[in-house]
Design a protein around this motif. Structure first.
Motif, PDB file in Angstrom:
ATOM      1  N   CYS A   1       0.830  -1.211   0.000  1.00 60.52           N
ATOM      2  CA  CYS A   1       0.000   0.000   0.000  1.00 60.52           C
ATOM      3  C   CYS A   1       0.864   1.261   0.000  1.00 60.52           C
ATOM      4  CB  CYS A   1      -0.934  -0.001   1.210  1.00 60.52           C
ATOM      5  SG  CYS A   1      -2.250  -1.236   1.105  1.00 60.52           S
ATOM      6  N   ALA A   2       1.935   1.246   0.766  1.00 61.96           N
ATOM      7  CA  ALA A   2       2.840   2.392   0.778  1.00 61.96           C
ATOM      8  C   ALA A   2       3.515   2.562  -0.584  1.00 61.96           C
ATOM      9  CB  ALA A   2       3.885   2.215   1.875  1.00 61.96           C
ATOM     10  N   THR A   3       3.836   1.459  -1.243  1.00 67.38           N
ATOM     11  CA  THR A   3       4.421   1.527  -2.587  1.00 67.38           C
ATOM     12  C   THR A   3       3.446   2.155  -3.569  1.00 67.38           C
ATOM     13  OG1 THR A   3       5.787  -0.433  -2.166  1.00 67.38           O
ATOM     14  CG2 THR A   3       5.404   0.169  -4.462  1.00 67.38           C
ATOM     15  N   LEU A   4       2.175   1.791  -3.484  1.00 61.36           N
ATOM     16  CA  LEU A   4       1.161   2.396  -4.335  1.00 61.36           C
ATOM     17  C   LEU A   4       1.098   3.904  -4.112  1.00 61.36           C
ATOM     18  CD1 LEU A   4      -1.237   2.255  -6.301  1.00 61.36           C
ATOM     19  CD2 LEU A   4      -2.699   1.709  -4.337  1.00 61.36           C
ATOM     20  N   CYS A   5       1.135   4.305  -2.853  1.00 60.46           N
ATOM     21  CA  CYS A   5       1.111   5.740  -2.534  1.00 60.46           C
ATOM     22  C   CYS A   5       2.331   6.445  -3.102  1.00 60.46           C
ATOM     23  CB  CYS A   5       1.049   5.939  -1.020  1.00 60.46           C
ATOM     24  SG  CYS A   5      -0.519   5.449  -0.263  1.00 60.46           S
TER      25      CYS A   5
ATOM     26  N   PRO B   1      10.524  13.027  -7.748  1.00 57.85           N
ATOM     27  CA  PRO B   1      11.012  12.641  -9.082  1.00 57.85           C
ATOM     28  C   PRO B   1      11.058  11.123  -9.238  1.00 57.85           C
ATOM     29  CG  PRO B   1      12.444  14.291  -8.071  1.00 57.85           C
ATOM     30  CD  PRO B   1      11.509  13.823  -7.002  1.00 57.85           C
ATOM     31  N   TRP B   2      10.789  10.650 -10.462  1.00 64.66           N
ATOM     32  CA  TRP B   2      10.825   9.208 -10.717  1.00 64.66           C
ATOM     33  C   TRP B   2      12.205   8.632 -10.447  1.00 64.66           C
ATOM     34  CZ3 TRP B   2       6.815   6.181 -10.945  1.00 64.66           C
ATOM     35  CH2 TRP B   2       5.590   6.672 -11.393  1.00 64.66           C
ATOM     36  N   ALA B   3      13.244   9.426 -10.670  1.00 63.76           N
ATOM     37  CA  ALA B   3      14.600   8.935 -10.425  1.00 63.76           C
ATOM     38  C   ALA B   3      14.836   8.616  -8.956  1.00 63.76           C
ATOM     39  CB  ALA B   3      15.625   9.974 -10.904  1.00 63.76           C
ATOM     40  N   MET B   4      14.018   9.210  -8.082  1.00 65.15           N
ATOM     41  CA  MET B   4      14.167   8.999  -6.642  1.00 65.15           C
ATOM     42  C   MET B   4      13.242   7.914  -6.109  1.00 65.15           C
ATOM     43  SD  MET B   4      16.481  10.994  -5.335  1.00 65.15           S
ATOM     44  CE  MET B   4      15.988  11.162  -3.614  1.00 65.15           C
ATOM     45  N   LEU B   5      12.567   7.205  -6.994  1.00 63.66           N
ATOM     46  CA  LEU B   5      11.620   6.179  -6.556  1.00 63.66           C
ATOM     47  C   LEU B   5      12.284   5.131  -5.669  1.00 63.66           C
ATOM     48  CD1 LEU B   5       8.829   4.793  -6.713  1.00 63.66           C
ATOM     49  CD2 LEU B   5       9.609   3.654  -8.799  1.00 63.66           C
ATOM     50  N   GLY B   6      13.418   4.609  -6.100  1.00 62.53           N
ATOM     51  CA  GLY B   6      14.095   3.580  -5.320  1.00 62.53           C
ATOM     52  C   GLY B   6      14.608   4.094  -3.999  1.00 62.53           C
ATOM     53  N   VAL B   7      15.182   5.287  -4.006  1.00 61.57           N
ATOM     54  CA  VAL B   7      15.725   5.873  -2.772  1.00 61.57           C
ATOM     55  C   VAL B   7      14.616   6.110  -1.762  1.00 61.57           C
ATOM     56  CG1 VAL B   7      16.907   7.872  -1.783  1.00 61.57           C
ATOM     57  CG2 VAL B   7      17.663   6.932  -3.981  1.00 61.57           C
ATOM     58  N   HIS B   8      13.519   6.716  -2.210  1.00 62.81           N
ATOM     59  CA  HIS B   8      12.397   6.952  -1.303  1.00 62.81           C
ATOM     60  C   HIS B   8      11.723   5.643  -0.906  1.00 62.81           C
ATOM     61  CE1 HIS B   8      11.762  11.343  -0.946  1.00 62.81           C
ATOM     62  NE2 HIS B   8      12.498  11.381  -2.046  1.00 62.81           N
ATOM     63  N   GLY B   9      11.698   4.687  -1.820  1.00 68.23           N
ATOM     64  CA  GLY B   9      11.114   3.396  -1.473  1.00 68.23           C
ATOM     65  C   GLY B   9      11.854   2.716  -0.331  1.00 68.23           C
ATOM     66  N   ILE B  10      13.171   2.822  -0.348  1.00 67.09           N
ATOM     67  CA  ILE B  10      13.973   2.207   0.714  1.00 67.09           C
ATOM     68  C   ILE B  10      13.888   2.997   2.011  1.00 67.09           C
ATOM     69  CG2 ILE B  10      16.332   1.640   1.430  1.00 67.09           C
ATOM     70  CD1 ILE B  10      16.913   0.935  -1.488  1.00 67.09           C
ATOM     71  N   THR B  11      14.026   4.330   1.911  1.00 65.44           N
ATOM     72  CA  THR B  11      14.116   5.150   3.123  1.00 65.44           C
ATOM     73  C   THR B  11      12.769   5.434   3.776  1.00 65.44           C
ATOM     74  OG1 THR B  11      14.081   7.183   1.787  1.00 65.44           O
ATOM     75  CG2 THR B  11      16.241   6.253   2.357  1.00 65.44           C
ATOM     76  N   THR B  12      11.690   5.435   3.008  1.00 67.82           N
ATOM     77  CA  THR B  12      10.386   5.764   3.592  1.00 67.82           C
ATOM     78  C   THR B  12       9.419   4.586   3.650  1.00 67.82           C
ATOM     79  OG1 THR B  12       9.445   6.474   1.459  1.00 67.82           O
ATOM     80  CG2 THR B  12      10.590   8.143   2.774  1.00 67.82           C
ATOM     81  N   ILE B  13       9.809   3.440   3.039  1.00 69.51           N
ATOM     82  CA  ILE B  13       8.912   2.278   3.070  1.00 69.51           C
ATOM     83  C   ILE B  13       9.608   1.057   3.675  1.00 69.51           C
ATOM     84  CG2 ILE B  13       7.521   0.677   1.715  1.00 69.51           C
ATOM     85  CD1 ILE B  13       7.042   2.898  -0.297  1.00 69.51           C
ATOM     86  N   LEU B  14      10.625   0.551   2.997  1.00 69.49           N
ATOM     87  CA  LEU B  14      11.234  -0.706   3.431  1.00 69.49           C
ATOM     88  C   LEU B  14      11.847  -0.593   4.821  1.00 69.49           C
ATOM     89  CD1 LEU B  14      12.971  -2.007   0.182  1.00 69.49           C
ATOM     90  CD2 LEU B  14      10.718  -2.574   1.094  1.00 69.49           C
ATOM     91  N   ILE B  15      12.634   0.442   5.067  1.00 67.03           N
ATOM     92  CA  ILE B  15      13.258   0.593   6.388  1.00 67.03           C
ATOM     93  C   ILE B  15      12.216   0.852   7.471  1.00 67.03           C
ATOM     94  CG2 ILE B  15      14.801   2.035   7.761  1.00 67.03           C
ATOM     95  CD1 ILE B  15      16.589   2.339   5.327  1.00 67.03           C
ATOM     96  N   PRO B  16      11.303   1.828   7.309  1.00 67.93           N
ATOM     97  CA  PRO B  16      10.300   2.068   8.357  1.00 67.93           C
ATOM     98  C   PRO B  16       9.378   0.886   8.617  1.00 67.93           C
ATOM     99  CG  PRO B  16      10.470   3.975   6.929  1.00 67.93           C
ATOM    100  CD  PRO B  16      11.254   2.876   6.272  1.00 67.93           C
ATOM    101  N   VAL B  17       8.881   0.248   7.547  1.00 61.20           N
ATOM    102  CA  VAL B  17       7.984  -0.896   7.736  1.00 61.20           C
ATOM    103  C   VAL B  17       8.726  -2.048   8.408  1.00 61.20           C
ATOM    104  CG1 VAL B  17       6.638  -2.668   6.546  1.00 61.20           C
ATOM    105  CG2 VAL B  17       6.453  -0.284   5.828  1.00 61.20           C
ATOM    106  N   GLY B  18       9.924  -2.333   7.925  1.00 63.20           N
ATOM    107  CA  GLY B  18      10.698  -3.419   8.511  1.00 63.20           C
ATOM    108  C   GLY B  18      11.057  -3.167   9.964  1.00 63.20           C
ATOM    109  N   LEU B  19      11.442  -1.947  10.280  1.00 67.44           N
ATOM    110  CA  LEU B  19      11.816  -1.614  11.653  1.00 67.44           C
ATOM    111  C   LEU B  19      10.609  -1.662  12.576  1.00 67.44           C
ATOM    112  CD1 LEU B  19      14.158  -0.815  13.449  1.00 67.44           C
ATOM    113  CD2 LEU B  19      13.766   1.581  12.820  1.00 67.44           C
ATOM    114  N   THR B  20       9.485  -1.140  12.109  1.00 66.60           N
ATOM    115  CA  THR B  20       8.259  -1.179  12.916  1.00 66.60           C
ATOM    116  C   THR B  20       7.837  -2.610  13.223  1.00 66.60           C
ATOM    117  OG1 THR B  20       7.428   0.918  12.048  1.00 66.60           O
ATOM    118  CG2 THR B  20       5.809  -0.588  12.969  1.00 66.60           C
ATOM    119  N   TYR B  21       7.844  -3.446  12.203  1.00 70.21           N
ATOM    120  CA  TYR B  21       7.397  -4.828  12.410  1.00 70.21           C
ATOM    121  C   TYR B  21       8.387  -5.612  13.268  1.00 70.21           C
ATOM    122  CZ  TYR B  21       4.373  -8.745  11.360  1.00 70.21           C
ATOM    123  OH  TYR B  21       3.470  -9.768  11.480  1.00 70.21           O
TER     124      TYR B  21
END
Length: 213
Positions: A81-85, A96-116
């Motif tokens: 769901c966060a990826t869709l957002c 920017p689309w070029a920042m998709l991976g960077v933001h995906g890691i820093t605002t989705i994968l790390i926060p979700v993984g750390l929270t869980y």
């Protein structure tokens, strides 16, 4: 797109693809409570991610709300769901689309993984009760993941030379202490209200674990 952006994008896409293949999307939407939780949580997260403080002196600043999302939907659905957002935020030009991976890691994968991770450790290692769930799984991780996310993003900007180190420190890192308590309060309050009024929406909360003896 720089080499670091490309590497981040590949890592993010591979992670999301693996999580998508492991998630049972059909079963999630078949259950009415889960379906309602997904739709409402995703809409709320998108709203917070679209409206952000934009400055010319440093990166954009916004609340994450990822901790509440993770506790509500679980690790897999929260990531998707966060990826869709994030894709929508990129589509409207906020990121920017070029920042998709960077933001995906820093605002989705790390926060979700750390929270869980914090939730799983508290569930298995600490006596379960309602206050432990609210404060240790919602309030504290929300502040923690925001700090880690902003520090990670700041490190990227410094490595790439996008912003000057002094600009990052003065206009971004100095904001982190001011953001921690509001982020914690926002996520903690959201989870508290959901647990009280819509407990069937919260994937990580069960009465038999936190209320029943």
């Amino acid at each position: 797109m720089t080499g670091l952006q490309t590497a981040a994008l590949l890592l993010f896409l591979l992670s999301v693809t693996y999580i998508y293949r492991k998630a049972d999307i059909k079963a999630a939407f078949a259950a009415a409570p889960t379906r309602h939780a997904i739709v409402n949580a995703t809409a709320l997260l998108l709203l917070f991610w679209l409206f952000r403080l934009q400055t010319s002196l440093g990166p954009d600043i916004h609340f994450l709300l990822v901790t509440a999302l993770t506790l509500t939907l679980g690790f897999r659905l929260a990531t998707l769901c966060a990826t869709l957002c994030l894709l929508i935020v990129c589509a409207v030009g906020t990121v920017p689309w070029a920042m998709l991976g960077v933001h995906g890691i820093t605002t989705i994968l790390i926060p979700v993984g750390l929270t869980y991770t914090v939730y799983a450790l508290s569930f298995h290692r600490i006596p379960r009760n309602f206050l432990v769930y609210i404060f240790l799984c919602a309030f504290i991780p929300a502040a923690l993941v925001l700090g880690v996310s902003m520090l990670s993003l700041a490190g990227y900007y410094v490595l790439e030379g996008i912003y000057d180190t002094h600009a990052i420190i003065d206009n971004y890192l100095m904001i982190i202490p001011l953001m921690l308590f509001p982020e914690a309060l926002l996520n903690g309050t959201a989870i508290t209200l959901l647990v009280v009024y819509k407990p069937e929406w919260v994937y990580t909360f069960h009465d038999k674990f936190y209320f029943d003896d």
